[in-house]
Design an enzyme around this catalytic site. Structure first.
Site, PDB file in Angstrom:
ATOM      1  N   LYS A  19       0.838  -1.211   0.000  1.00  0.00           N
ATOM      2  CA  LYS A  19       0.000   0.000   0.000  1.00  0.00           C
ATOM      3  C   LYS A  19       0.865   1.250   0.000  1.00  0.00           C
ATOM      4  O   LYS A  19       0.625   2.189  -0.767  1.00  0.00           O
ATOM      5  CB  LYS A  19      -0.905  -0.047   1.243  1.00  0.00           C
ATOM      6  CG  LYS A  19      -1.796   1.158   1.422  1.00  0.00           C
ATOM      7  CD  LYS A  19      -2.975   0.832   2.308  1.00  0.00           C
ATOM      8  CE  LYS A  19      -2.680   0.960   3.782  1.00  0.00           C
ATOM      9  NZ  LYS A  19      -2.487   2.333   4.240  1.00  0.00           N
ATOM     10  N   ARG A  24       2.848   6.026  -3.245  1.00  0.00           N
ATOM     11  CA  ARG A  24       3.999   6.823  -3.691  1.00  0.00           C
ATOM     12  C   ARG A  24       4.177   6.731  -5.203  1.00  0.00           C
ATOM     13  O   ARG A  24       4.492   7.713  -5.862  1.00  0.00           O
ATOM     14  CB  ARG A  24       5.268   6.359  -2.956  1.00  0.00           C
ATOM     15  CG  ARG A  24       5.281   6.832  -1.498  1.00  0.00           C
ATOM     16  CD  ARG A  24       6.214   5.975  -0.670  1.00  0.00           C
ATOM     17  NE  ARG A  24       6.397   6.477   0.676  1.00  0.00           N
ATOM     18  CZ  ARG A  24       5.544   6.298   1.687  1.00  0.00           C
ATOM     19  NH1 ARG A  24       4.406   5.648   1.493  1.00  0.00           N
ATOM     20  NH2 ARG A  24       5.817   6.773   2.891  1.00  0.00           N
ATOM     21  N   SER A 161       8.122   9.521  11.515  1.00  0.00           N
ATOM     22  CA  SER A 161       6.930   9.296  10.689  1.00  0.00           C
ATOM     23  C   SER A 161       7.302   9.371   9.221  1.00  0.00           C
ATOM     24  O   SER A 161       7.744  10.412   8.725  1.00  0.00           O
ATOM     25  CB  SER A 161       5.854  10.342  10.997  1.00  0.00           C
ATOM     26  OG  SER A 161       4.896  10.337   9.951  1.00  0.00           O
ATOM     27  N   GLN A 163       5.226   9.255   6.830  1.00  0.00           N
ATOM     28  CA  GLN A 163       4.263  10.105   6.115  1.00  0.00           C
ATOM     29  C   GLN A 163       4.698  11.561   6.163  1.00  0.00           C
ATOM     30  O   GLN A 163       4.671  12.264   5.153  1.00  0.00           O
ATOM     31  CB  GLN A 163       2.870   9.944   6.715  1.00  0.00           C
ATOM     32  CG  GLN A 163       2.297   8.551   6.476  1.00  0.00           C
ATOM     33  CD  GLN A 163       0.895   8.378   7.016  1.00  0.00           C
ATOM     34  OE1 GLN A 163       0.394   9.215   7.759  1.00  0.00           O
ATOM     35  NE2 GLN A 163       0.267   7.277   6.664  1.00  0.00           N
ATOM     36  N   ASP A 307       2.771  -0.734  12.063  1.00  0.00           N
ATOM     37  CA  ASP A 307       1.430  -1.241  11.759  1.00  0.00           C
ATOM     38  C   ASP A 307       1.203  -2.657  12.288  1.00  0.00           C
ATOM     39  O   ASP A 307       0.083  -3.159  12.258  1.00  0.00           O
ATOM     40  CB  ASP A 307       1.177  -1.188  10.244  1.00  0.00           C
ATOM     41  CG  ASP A 307       1.103   0.254   9.753  1.00  0.00           C
ATOM     42  OD1 ASP A 307       0.683   1.126  10.537  1.00  0.00           O
ATOM     43  OD2 ASP A 307       1.477   0.513   8.597  1.00  0.00           O
ATOM     44  N   ARG A 338      -5.305   2.475  18.511  1.00  0.00           N
ATOM     45  CA  ARG A 338      -5.012   1.034  18.441  1.00  0.00           C
ATOM     46  C   ARG A 338      -4.558   0.446  19.774  1.00  0.00           C
ATOM     47  O   ARG A 338      -4.580  -0.780  19.923  1.00  0.00           O
ATOM     48  CB  ARG A 338      -3.988   0.749  17.332  1.00  0.00           C
ATOM     49  CG  ARG A 338      -4.603   0.847  15.957  1.00  0.00           C
ATOM     50  CD  ARG A 338      -3.664   0.410  14.862  1.00  0.00           C
ATOM     51  NE  ARG A 338      -4.341   0.527  13.565  1.00  0.00           N
ATOM     52  CZ  ARG A 338      -3.721   0.703  12.410  1.00  0.00           C
ATOM     53  NH1 ARG A 338      -2.395   0.771  12.368  1.00  0.00           N
ATOM     54  NH2 ARG A 338      -4.417   0.790  11.290  1.00  0.00           N
TER      55      ARG A 338
HETATM   56  C1  S3P Z   1       2.899   4.892   6.221  1.00  0.00           C
HETATM   57  C2  S3P Z   1       3.590   5.212   7.337  1.00  0.00           C
HETATM   58  C3  S3P Z   1       3.169   4.834   8.695  1.00  0.00           C
HETATM   59  C4  S3P Z   1       2.140   3.729   8.682  1.00  0.00           C
HETATM   60  C5  S3P Z   1       1.073   3.940   7.651  1.00  0.00           C
HETATM   61  C6  S3P Z   1       1.668   4.079   6.270  1.00  0.00           C
HETATM   62  C7  S3P Z   1       3.406   5.375   4.921  1.00  0.00           C
HETATM   63  O1  S3P Z   1       2.671   5.988   9.303  1.00  0.00           O
HETATM   64  O2  S3P Z   1       1.543   3.609   9.957  1.00  0.00           O
HETATM   65  O3  S3P Z   1       0.184   2.847   7.664  1.00  0.00           O
HETATM   66  O4  S3P Z   1       2.929   4.914   3.875  1.00  0.00           O
HETATM   67  O5  S3P Z   1       4.292   6.226   4.941  1.00  0.00           O
HETATM   68  P1  S3P Z   1       3.689   6.978  10.074  1.00  0.00           P
HETATM   69  O6  S3P Z   1       5.009   6.859   9.415  1.00  0.00           O
HETATM   70  O7  S3P Z   1       3.098   8.328   9.950  1.00  0.00           O
HETATM   71  O8  S3P Z   1       3.749   6.446  11.462  1.00  0.00           O
END
Ligand code: S3P
Length: 420
Positions: A19, A24, A161, A163, A307, A338
């Site tokens: 995913k 990306r 993080s 993200q 995760d 969670r």
């Molecule tokens: C993800 C990063 C994680 C993860 C999320 C997907 C990503 O979040 O929990 O399911 O695709 O970069 P964080 O890096 O913000 O913790």
């Protein structure tokens, strides 16, 4: 949905495409001039949000998710607010992409995503020059982004993080000067790997990543299976007394395999073989029934298994001794809280578990009697308690199981295939 104890778990399977990498690929290939060809994209509720948003912004897609040709989007101003659904990756990474594009856009999400923290991404993007405003003093969706000229920034994240790091990097490749992101611990590096493969000016030094304005080049690649989806099946094979599963073509990026390494350190019989490694390591996992010992997980390990952390509670219930997870406060900010929902649901099925503000601990071995739980609309919680049901004495009934379609369409069909 009611999951009954299974007598045997066996098979050789593939899991859906990754995913994180699929989001990306959709975004980054839409940012480069030329046509990229991406094989094996995940077609799930979350990735379809990203796909539809980019289409609305003038994306050039041709083909289907098995083989998609992606050309540069026109990045026209959207005529309607852009719906991110349940997908944090869509909202946060798109904020970084749109920060560097002309025009005004609104990103919004479902009830769960509307409660998740956004200041962590809005603050650095504003520091780079994007004009962004969001609900509750720039902390919650919806957010309105007026993008355009950006300047590089030097940003240190207080919590690791991928993200947030990725949002800053995707803005950074559109900004004047140098953009640097430093994390307290390394999070998944899919964005960095794709940027490298697409010719971006990037340098990575452990927890510090630096980018400069870059023209991305088209890429051809195939997305491996999602290790986070595979993790549920691996846990099932390891914890079942009569289980063996082989999972092929799965991503084995070290930033994502923390859960496997942890299970192995608990005594799990898991074999990993990396067969190919560009731009991402890919290989085969074989998992067999194992007797586990309790383990302690602290903050340095959290990002590589973020995760999978609720699954550690399940492994802990089967392991001899105490299993403790601390330093995982981020878990409260995912698709559901969670920590709280894992603890509540385990108690409902007869498992004793202790809740901390930043984690949990569990004394094993314990038997899972069974009962009724709620997924709270969280895909990973729905899958965790489905696996718990297959390993229970009397079965587990779960509400809201359609949430699995966020990351693992076909999850229940895969369980039917491997459980006898
Ligand atoms: C993800 C990063 C994680 C993860 C999320 C997907 C990503 O979040 O929990 O399911 O695709 O970069 P964080 O890096 O913000 O913790």
């Amino acid at each position: 949905m009611r999951l009954l104890p299974s007598k045997k778990v066996a098979g050789e399977i593939a899991v859906p495409p990754d995913k994180s990498i699929s989001h990306r690929a959709l975004m980054m290939c839409s940012m480069c001039s030329g046509v990229s060809v991406v094989h094996n994209l995940l077609e799930s509720k979350d990735t379809l949000r990203t796909f539809r948003i980019i289409s609305e912004l003038g994306g050039g897609f041709n083909g289907d998710f098995d083989r998609l040709e992606i050309s540069q989007a026109s990045w026209k101003e959207s005529s309607e607010p852009l719906y991110c659904g349940n997908s944090g990756t869509t909202a946060r990474l798109m904020a970084g992409v749109l920060a560097g594009k002309r025009g005004t856009h609104i990103l919004f999400g479902d009830e769960s995503l509307s409660a998740r923290p956004m200041r962590r991404v809005i603050a650095p993007l504003k520091e780079m020059g994007a004009r962004i405003s969001a609900r509750q003093e720039d902390s919650l969706l919806p957010m309105c982004i007026a993008g355009g000229e950006l300047n590089g920034c030097d940003h240190s994240l207080s919590v690791a993080s991928a993200q947030v790091k990725s949002a800053i990097l995707l803005a950074g490749i559109q900004a004047e000067g140098v953009t640097t992101v430093t994390e307290p611990h390394c999070s998944r590096d899919h964005t960095e790997r794709l940027l490298q493969s697409m010719g971006a000016r990037i340098s990575v030094n452990e927890k510090r990543v630096e980018v400069e304005r870059s023209e991305l080049l088209p890429i051809r690649f195939s997305i491996p299976g999602d290790i986070s989806s595979a993790a549920f099946l691996i846990a099932l094979a390891v914890l079942h007394e009569n289980g063996k599963l082989t999972i092929r073509n799965v991503g084995l990026n070290g930033g994502r395999t923390g859960f496997l390494r942890l299970l192995i350190s608990m005594g799990a019989d898991i074999e990993l073989e990396v067969e190919e490694s560009s731009p991402e390591p890919v290989g085969t996992i074989v998992a067999r029934p194992s007797r586990l010992r309790g383990v302690k997980v602290g903050s340095a390990l959290i990002p590589s298994m973020i995760d999978e952390l609720p699954l550690i509670a399940l492994a802990g219930a089967f392991a001899e001794g105490t299993t403790t997870v601390r330093g995982a406060g981020e878990l409260r900010k995912k698709e559901s809280d969670r920590i709280s929902v894992t603890v509540q649901n385990f108690r409902r099925i007869g498992v004793e578990i202790h809740e901390y503000e930043d984690g949990f601990s569990i004394e094993g071995p314990q038997r899972i009697m069974g009962g009724k739980v709620d997924s709270y609309g969280d895909h990973r919680i729905a899958m965790l308690f489905s696996i718990a049901g297959l390993l229970s004495e009397k079965g587990v009934e779960i509400t809201n199981t359609e949430a699995v379609g966020v990351s693992f369409p076909g999850f229940f069909e895969t369980l039917e295939e491997v459980c006898r």
